[in-house]
Write an enzyme that holds these catalytic residues in place. Structure first.
Site, PDB file in Angstrom:
ATOM      1  N   LYS A 137      41.528  23.278  38.141  1.00  0.00           N
ATOM      2  CA  LYS A 137      40.931  24.597  37.751  1.00  0.00           C
ATOM      3  C   LYS A 137      39.577  24.229  36.856  1.00  0.00           C
ATOM      4  O   LYS A 137      38.696  25.031  36.578  1.00  0.00           O
ATOM      5  CB  LYS A 137      41.881  25.312  36.606  1.00  0.00           C
ATOM      6  N   GLY A 138      39.306  22.899  36.458  1.00  0.00           N
ATOM      7  CA  GLY A 138      38.270  22.447  35.551  1.00  0.00           C
ATOM      8  C   GLY A 138      36.978  22.906  36.039  1.00  0.00           C
ATOM      9  O   GLY A 138      36.054  23.389  35.186  1.00  0.00           O
ATOM     10  N   GLU A 157      32.797  18.921  40.624  1.00  0.00           N
ATOM     11  CA  GLU A 157      33.650  18.731  39.678  1.00  0.00           C
ATOM     12  C   GLU A 157      33.266  18.951  38.159  1.00  0.00           C
ATOM     13  O   GLU A 157      31.974  18.859  37.968  1.00  0.00           O
ATOM     14  CB  GLU A 157      34.263  17.209  39.739  1.00  0.00           C
ATOM     15  N   ASP A 158      34.093  19.330  37.238  1.00  0.00           N
ATOM     16  CA  ASP A 158      33.845  19.371  35.971  1.00  0.00           C
ATOM     17  C   ASP A 158      33.356  17.946  35.069  1.00  0.00           C
ATOM     18  O   ASP A 158      32.258  18.094  34.592  1.00  0.00           O
ATOM     19  CB  ASP A 158      34.828  19.992  34.973  1.00  0.00           C
ATOM     20  N   ASP A 183      35.869  11.068  34.754  1.00  0.00           N
ATOM     21  CA  ASP A 183      36.476  10.048  33.780  1.00  0.00           C
ATOM     22  C   ASP A 183      36.613   8.808  34.213  1.00  0.00           C
ATOM     23  O   ASP A 183      36.260   7.750  34.567  1.00  0.00           O
ATOM     24  CB  ASP A 183      37.728  10.890  33.078  1.00  0.00           C
ATOM     25  N   LYS A 204      31.723  10.532  32.250  1.00  0.00           N
ATOM     26  CA  LYS A 204      32.329   9.394  31.138  1.00  0.00           C
ATOM     27  C   LYS A 204      31.898   7.954  31.784  1.00  0.00           C
ATOM     28  O   LYS A 204      33.012   7.382  32.077  1.00  0.00           O
ATOM     29  CB  LYS A 204      33.517   9.458  30.607  1.00  0.00           C
ATOM     30  N   PHE A 260      37.743  13.303  24.069  1.00  0.00           N
ATOM     31  CA  PHE A 260      38.303  14.546  24.790  1.00  0.00           C
ATOM     32  C   PHE A 260      37.628  15.760  24.554  1.00  0.00           C
ATOM     33  O   PHE A 260      37.496  16.352  23.354  1.00  0.00           O
ATOM     34  CB  PHE A 260      39.671  14.364  24.254  1.00  0.00           C
TER      35      PHE A 260
HETATM   36  P1  IMP Z   1      39.791  11.084  36.372  1.00  0.00           P
HETATM   37  O1  IMP Z   1      40.718  10.937  37.527  1.00  0.00           O
HETATM   38  O2  IMP Z   1      40.171  10.124  35.133  1.00  0.00           O
HETATM   39  O3  IMP Z   1      38.460  11.014  36.606  1.00  0.00           O
HETATM   40  O4  IMP Z   1      40.070  12.683  35.512  1.00  0.00           O
HETATM   41  C1  IMP Z   1      39.289  13.643  36.078  1.00  0.00           C
HETATM   42  C2  IMP Z   1      39.836  14.889  35.593  1.00  0.00           C
HETATM   43  O5  IMP Z   1      40.574  14.702  34.244  1.00  0.00           O
HETATM   44  C3  IMP Z   1      38.865  15.934  35.482  1.00  0.00           C
HETATM   45  O6  IMP Z   1      38.968  16.879  36.606  1.00  0.00           O
HETATM   46  C4  IMP Z   1      39.405  16.839  34.173  1.00  0.00           C
HETATM   47  O7  IMP Z   1      40.259  17.749  34.686  1.00  0.00           O
HETATM   48  C5  IMP Z   1      40.338  15.800  33.618  1.00  0.00           C
HETATM   49  N1  IMP Z   1      39.296  15.337  32.146  1.00  0.00           N
HETATM   50  C6  IMP Z   1      38.868  14.143  32.089  1.00  0.00           C
HETATM   51  N2  IMP Z   1      38.191  14.086  31.030  1.00  0.00           N
HETATM   52  C7  IMP Z   1      38.494  15.494  30.279  1.00  0.00           C
HETATM   53  C8  IMP Z   1      38.244  15.637  29.028  1.00  0.00           C
HETATM   54  O8  IMP Z   1      37.619  15.221  28.242  1.00  0.00           O
HETATM   55  N3  IMP Z   1      38.464  16.866  28.560  1.00  0.00           N
HETATM   56  C9  IMP Z   1      39.474  17.647  29.439  1.00  0.00           C
HETATM   57  N4  IMP Z   1      39.814  17.238  30.764  1.00  0.00           N
HETATM   58  C10 IMP Z   1      39.443  16.037  31.272  1.00  0.00           C
HETATM   59 MG    MG Z   2      39.484  18.696  36.912  1.00  0.00          MG
END
Ligand code: IMP
Ligand code: MG
Length: 178
Positions: free
Chosen positions: A42-43, A98-99, A102, A130, A151
């Site tokens: 949903k992000g 994508e939002d 990370d 990030k 966060f």
């Molecule tokens: P990744 O797989 O670690 O790259 O995570 C990506 C997903 O984690 C994003 O689509 C977000 O939904 C969530 N996410 C990563 N960092 C944050 C944050 O700082 N706040 C809220 N959601 C996050």
């Molecule tokens: Mg997300």
């Protein structure tokens, strides 16, 4: 809700200006192509909505629901597709919306999965990045802001499904999640 925010790092205005710029670039780069935006729910909900208004060429949209976090603040590393796209993307030019990236684990999984559906091109647009936290090699074609390791919530980003409706992006106070 706002009392849980330590600091606003991106205002609605700043996000809006960046979104307009990215929309303009996409509209130029994808002229004459068969563009499909795939929002990761949903992000990405607010970014998708604002970005598509700034895209001035024909495009279709679709959504996927992917989960990797549960109710924690770090990726579990296990990615699950809870909702797939609805139509064929074979031969189409796909932009995953994508939002935030990370660790990169979620999107590298989604990318590999979508490759199997034989799109002509497959790229990523993310509002936030990030870079220090990356665990896999993943390079978005379009990126709004590089942000420090904290966060964040708001503008679609949640903690335990809350704060998505904040119109800005802020750092969540540590005492809220620790
Ligand atoms: P990744 O797989 O670690 O790259 O995570 C990506 C997903 O984690 C994003 O689509 C977000 O939904 C969530 N996410 C990563 N960092 C944050 C944050 O700082 N706040 C809220 N959601 C996050
Ligand atoms: Mg997300």
């Amino acid at each position: 809700m706002t009392e849980d925010i330590k600091e606003v790092i991106l205002t609605e205005d700043k996000i809006g200006n960046m979104t307009s710029k990215i929309g303009e670039k996409i509209s130029n780069d994808y002229k004459g192509k068969d563009l499909v935006l795939i929002g990761i729910l949903k992000g990405s909900v607010m970014f998708m909505c604002d970005l598509m208004k700034k895209i001035t060429i024909p495009c279709s949209i679709d959504f996927m629901v992917v989960s990797s976090y549960g109710n924690a603040t770090e990726s579990t590393g296990k990615v699950k597709i809870l909702k797939d796209i609805d139509f064929s993307i074979e031969g189409k030019d796909i932009l995953i919306v994508e939002d935030i990236i990370d660790s990169g684990i979620t999107l590298s999984y989604v990318k590999e999965y979508l490759y199997l559906k034989k799109p002509r091109s497959l790229e990523i647009v993310t509002l936030l990045n990030k870079p220090e936290r990356r665990k896999v090699n993943l390079q978005p074609k379009y990126m709004g802001f590089n942000i420090p390791d904290a966060f964040l919530v708001g503008y679609g980003l949640d903690f335990a499904e809350k704060y998505r409706n904040l119109p800005y992006i802020g750092v969540l106070k540590e005492e809220v999640y620790k």
